[in-house]
Design an enzyme around this catalytic site. Structure first.
Site, short mmCIF file in Angstrom:
data_model
loop_
_atom_site.label_atom_id
_atom_site.label_comp_id
_atom_site.label_asym_id
_atom_site.label_seq_id
_atom_site.Cartn_x
_atom_site.Cartn_y
_atom_site.Cartn_z
N SER A 50 61.92 67.77 57.29
CA SER A 50 60.97 68.02 58.38
C SER A 50 61.62 68.56 59.65
CB SER A 50 60.18 66.76 58.70
OG SER A 50 61.00 65.80 59.30
N LYS A 94 61.31 63.25 65.26
CA LYS A 94 60.52 64.47 65.48
C LYS A 94 60.77 64.97 66.91
CE LYS A 94 58.32 63.90 61.55
NZ LYS A 94 58.79 64.53 60.37
#
Length: 176
Positions: A50, A94
């Protein structure tokens, strides 16, 4: 002279055994490590696709900052570690894409894009690998209470400082 003489007269007075010496050294060491990890920072692994190309898919060891006031130093573009809302046992890393009060386009590639206003006490987090990331587009805005800290360094396998990536965020324009 006992092999534990360097640890002080009190231990010699009570005839320190190996177990007692272990506890005498291990308990303060464990307390120190616990305090550092809770209040200063920690080193944690990061795996998965990711955050490609910023982080390796095979895994990086990341330094997470948790010094007092770290939440006030968060800026759009910073990497943060957080607990995922749907699985409290799982942590992820993230990029902070929006703060409270910002409006975010959930899927800019959609024919009918949806916009979300990030509420107070929340942030919008998104992976750098847009097509292969489970992030705020799935979870929605993330409460600040789920954030663990700001990623400052990759310590292994290729040591480097993790800088703020605000310059690569699409849709962010300066006034100049």
């Amino acid at each position: 002279m006992s092999r534990f003489a360097q640890f002080g007269p009190k231990l010699r007075q009570y005839g320190a055994s190996s177990a007692r010496m272990f506890l005498y050294c291990a308990i303060p060491t464990a307390c120190f490590i616990h305090t550092v990890f809770d209040y200063a920072g920690e080193i944690t692994p990061s795996y998965g696709p990711s955050m490609l190309p910023t982080l390796n898919m095979a895994g990086d060891m990341l330094m997470i900052e948790r010094l007092p006031g770290w939440r006030k130093r968060l800026r759009v573009g910073d990497l943060v570690a957080f607990t995922t809302p749907y699985d409290p046992g799982r942590r992820a890393v993230k990029r902070l894409l929006a703060e409270a009060g910002d409006t975010v386009c959930v899927d800019p590639k959609s024919k009918h894009p949806a916009f979300v206003l990030v509420p107070k006490g929340h942030v919008w987090l998104q992976g750098d690998n847009y097509n292969n990331s489970t992030d705020s587009r799935v979870y929605g805005p993330i409460p600040l209470g789920l954030l663990h800290g700001r990623v400052t360094w990759c310590v292994w396998p290729s040591p480097r400082r993790i800088s703020n990536g605000a310059d690569i965020l699409p849709g962010r324009f300066s006034d100049s």
